[in-house]
Design an enzyme around this catalytic site. Structure first.
Site, short mmCIF file in Angstrom:
data_model
loop_
_atom_site.label_atom_id
_atom_site.label_comp_id
_atom_site.label_asym_id
_atom_site.label_seq_id
_atom_site.Cartn_x
_atom_site.Cartn_y
_atom_site.Cartn_z
N HIS A 160 0.85 -1.19 0.00
CA HIS A 160 0.00 0.00 0.00
C HIS A 160 0.88 1.24 0.00
O HIS A 160 1.82 1.34 0.79
CB HIS A 160 -0.92 0.00 1.23
CG HIS A 160 -1.77 1.22 1.33
ND1 HIS A 160 -2.92 1.38 0.58
CD2 HIS A 160 -1.62 2.36 2.05
CE1 HIS A 160 -3.45 2.56 0.86
NE2 HIS A 160 -2.67 3.17 1.74
N SER A 161 0.58 2.18 -0.90
CA SER A 161 1.28 3.45 -1.00
C SER A 161 2.76 3.19 -1.26
O SER A 161 3.10 2.55 -2.26
CB SER A 161 1.03 4.28 0.26
OG SER A 161 1.33 5.63 0.06
N LEU A 162 3.66 3.65 -0.40
CA LEU A 162 5.08 3.37 -0.60
C LEU A 162 5.32 1.86 -0.66
O LEU A 162 6.19 1.40 -1.39
CB LEU A 162 5.90 4.01 0.52
CG LEU A 162 7.39 3.70 0.55
CD1 LEU A 162 8.08 4.10 -0.75
CD2 LEU A 162 8.04 4.36 1.75
N SER A 203 -1.55 -0.87 -4.06
CA SER A 203 -2.66 -0.08 -3.56
C SER A 203 -2.25 1.37 -3.34
O SER A 203 -1.19 1.64 -2.76
CB SER A 203 -3.12 -0.71 -2.22
OG SER A 203 -4.06 0.11 -1.56
#
Length: 179
Positions: A23-25, A51
């Site tokens: 997720h994200s990074l 994500s």
């Protein structure tokens, strides 16, 4: 990023079957891990799930959050992502414990440079919130990074859509993973 991936892979033995979710990074990190697994000829995941992160080849807006003084960094993270609970923002000692990790994350994120390479050969699932700053178009462009199946899943919510409705994420994950 590449140093992180190299160190991670030196310490990790992936035994199939496995799936990577980021997720994200974490999405960017998982993507780079799978790329490096492929380069090294190591087992690949059954699928990669990313994500709340725009396709990695897209240009990034210049940002230097990682270079901000502590108080400014905390405010910027909280304003952009709503990622810091108010009780943490109100506790200087607790915030001081967390800021080095946030700074390290933003250093990775803001200094990342995409290197062109072959598309992945694993199925790619892309998740995103419909109120996130990461647009549908930027999520859709992940399609360019696989020669296998590609699916885009949108959830009601912002960057941390799974906090708003965890059941929706669990249901989609169950369907994607066949459990």
């Amino acid at each position: 990023m590449h140093e992180l991936v190299d160190r991670f892979l030196a310490e990790t033995d992936f035994t199939p079957p496995f799936v990577l979710f980021g997720h994200s990074l974490g999405a960017l990190t998982a993507f780079e891990v799978v790329r490096e697994l492929a380069v090294q000829g190591r087992p690949l995941p059954e699928r990669l799930i990313v994500s709340a992160y725009a396709a990695p080849h897209l240009p990034r807006t210049a940002s230097n959050l990682h270079a901000l003084p502590d108080a400014s960094l905390a405010r910027a993270i909280d304003e952009r992502y709503g990622a810091i609970p108010q009780h943490v923002m109100a506790d200087p000692e607790l915030l001081a414990l967390l800021l080095p990790a946030f700074r390290a994350d933003f250093t990775l994120l803001e200094t990342y440079r995409y290197r062109p390479g072959s598309p992945l050969t694993v199925p790619l699932e892309v998740f995103g919130g419909d109120r996130d700053a990461v647009s549908l178009e930027k999520l859709e462009l992940w399609r360019e990074h696989t020669t296998s199946d590609f699916r885009l899943h949108r959830f009601a919510g912002g960057h941390f859509y799974f906090r708003e409705n965890p059941r929706a994420l669990i249901e989609v994950l169950g369907a994607v993973l066949g459990v």
